[in-house]
Write an enzyme that holds these catalytic residues in place. Sequence first.
Site, PDB file in Angstrom:
ATOM      1  N   HIS A  65       6.648  -4.774  -7.357  1.00  0.00           N
ATOM      2  CA  HIS A  65       6.587  -3.317  -7.241  1.00  0.00           C
ATOM      3  C   HIS A  65       5.827  -2.851  -6.007  1.00  0.00           C
ATOM      4  O   HIS A  65       5.706  -1.656  -5.766  1.00  0.00           O
ATOM      5  CB  HIS A  65       6.007  -2.669  -8.505  1.00  0.00           C
ATOM      6  CG  HIS A  65       4.640  -3.165  -8.878  1.00  0.00           C
ATOM      7  ND1 HIS A  65       3.498  -2.688  -8.292  1.00  0.00           N
ATOM      8  CD2 HIS A  65       4.244  -4.093  -9.781  1.00  0.00           C
ATOM      9  CE1 HIS A  65       2.448  -3.301  -8.825  1.00  0.00           C
ATOM     10  NE2 HIS A  65       2.875  -4.160  -9.733  1.00  0.00           N
ATOM     11  N   HIS A  92      -2.823  -3.111  -1.544  1.00  0.00           N
ATOM     12  CA  HIS A  92      -1.385  -2.952  -1.713  1.00  0.00           C
ATOM     13  C   HIS A  92      -1.013  -1.559  -1.241  1.00  0.00           C
ATOM     14  O   HIS A  92      -1.882  -0.722  -0.978  1.00  0.00           O
ATOM     15  CB  HIS A  92      -0.977  -3.174  -3.169  1.00  0.00           C
ATOM     16  CG  HIS A  92      -1.604  -2.188  -4.111  1.00  0.00           C
ATOM     17  ND1 HIS A  92      -2.864  -2.373  -4.662  1.00  0.00           N
ATOM     18  CD2 HIS A  92      -1.170  -0.994  -4.574  1.00  0.00           C
ATOM     19  CE1 HIS A  92      -3.166  -1.347  -5.428  1.00  0.00           C
ATOM     20  NE2 HIS A  92      -2.155  -0.492  -5.386  1.00  0.00           N
ATOM     21  N   HIS A  94       1.883   1.931  -1.304  1.00  0.00           N
ATOM     22  CA  HIS A  94       2.887   2.735  -1.995  1.00  0.00           C
ATOM     23  C   HIS A  94       3.630   3.545  -0.945  1.00  0.00           C
ATOM     24  O   HIS A  94       3.012   4.127  -0.047  1.00  0.00           O
ATOM     25  CB  HIS A  94       2.223   3.669  -3.012  1.00  0.00           C
ATOM     26  CG  HIS A  94       1.447   2.949  -4.074  1.00  0.00           C
ATOM     27  ND1 HIS A  94       2.025   2.510  -5.255  1.00  0.00           N
ATOM     28  CD2 HIS A  94       0.146   2.563  -4.125  1.00  0.00           C
ATOM     29  CE1 HIS A  94       1.110   1.896  -5.991  1.00  0.00           C
ATOM     30  NE2 HIS A  94      -0.045   1.922  -5.333  1.00  0.00           N
ATOM     31  N   THR A 199      -2.979   2.973 -11.261  1.00  0.00           N
ATOM     32  CA  THR A 199      -1.759   3.785 -11.208  1.00  0.00           C
ATOM     33  C   THR A 199      -0.519   3.018 -11.654  1.00  0.00           C
ATOM     34  O   THR A 199       0.601   3.466 -11.438  1.00  0.00           O
ATOM     35  CB  THR A 199      -1.536   4.368  -9.790  1.00  0.00           C
ATOM     36  OG1 THR A 199      -1.329   3.293  -8.868  1.00  0.00           O
ATOM     37  CG2 THR A 199      -2.727   5.202  -9.352  1.00  0.00           C
ATOM     38  N   THR A 200      -0.720   1.850 -12.252  1.00  0.00           N
ATOM     39  CA  THR A 200       0.359   1.116 -12.919  1.00  0.00           C
ATOM     40  C   THR A 200      -0.167   0.648 -14.274  1.00  0.00           C
ATOM     41  O   THR A 200      -1.379   0.538 -14.467  1.00  0.00           O
ATOM     42  CB  THR A 200       0.809  -0.115 -12.096  1.00  0.00           C
ATOM     43  OG1 THR A 200      -0.340  -0.905 -11.761  1.00  0.00           O
ATOM     44  CG2 THR A 200       1.521   0.306 -10.816  1.00  0.00           C
TER      45      THR A 200
END
Length: 273
Positions: A65, A92, A94, A199-200
């Site tokens: 993801h 990571h 987004h 946020t996951t």
Amino acid sequence: YSQLQCNHTCTGPELWGLVSQTCNGRSQSPVNIVTRKVLPDERLTPFHFTGYKETFYGSLINNGHSVQLNLPSSIQIKGGNLVDEYKAIQFHLHWGKDGGLGSEHTIDGEKFPMEVQYVIIKEYDSLAEASKDSTGVAVLGFSFRYLESESANEKYDHLISALKYISQPSKLYLLKNDNNLLFTLHIETKYFRYKGSLTTPDCAEAVVWTLFESTIPLSRNQLTAFSQLLFYDGQKMVNNYRPVQPLNGREVYYSSGQLALVSWPFPLQYKAP
């Protein structure tokens, strides 16, 4: 595209609460920051980083993801009114689709092309363990903006050129960090602070969020590379952000805005304050 693997029983973040009830909690992230409502806080001082000068190989992975770079725990962060010293574990990103808007946090309703999140934890053995502590996790977030010219931000070429090696999930590429990638910069300690969540899923409400006001410039071609080169389940990895969540009465604080001279172990560049 959904950030979540759930055997096709759900389609996206709006149904994450079926997987983890915490995702329906009242202190979820990301949020929209309304600058006229933030509260100045003189305790939000500059951050101090140690252990970032060593040469190391970080594992760059496609985790299904996002793209994630695992960082050595020897990188330590303190200051910024954090309750303890924290250690880095990974960063990571987004993003949107084909270089379009894709940040998680918004400021006064404005969405940015991409957001990088540096995840740091207290002295626990894992993120899962740290997530059981209400201040066990901290995230430093930076938004990207479009470069006004067609030229690229060369400091990101090394990272972006490695994406082709991790196009599919479970692919791994060892990315070297050495003095060629270390450079000194002024981090403007104008930042926002609030208490929120991952946020996951499982959306643990254990995160001290720091969002820097300055932005990182990348060309549209550089931003497009993420959704063009990374795949999951046979599809391009696009729009891998969670929509903003209600603040539900939470306060957002704002730093005093002093300057601190630091180095960071992967290329970040800021506009002048």
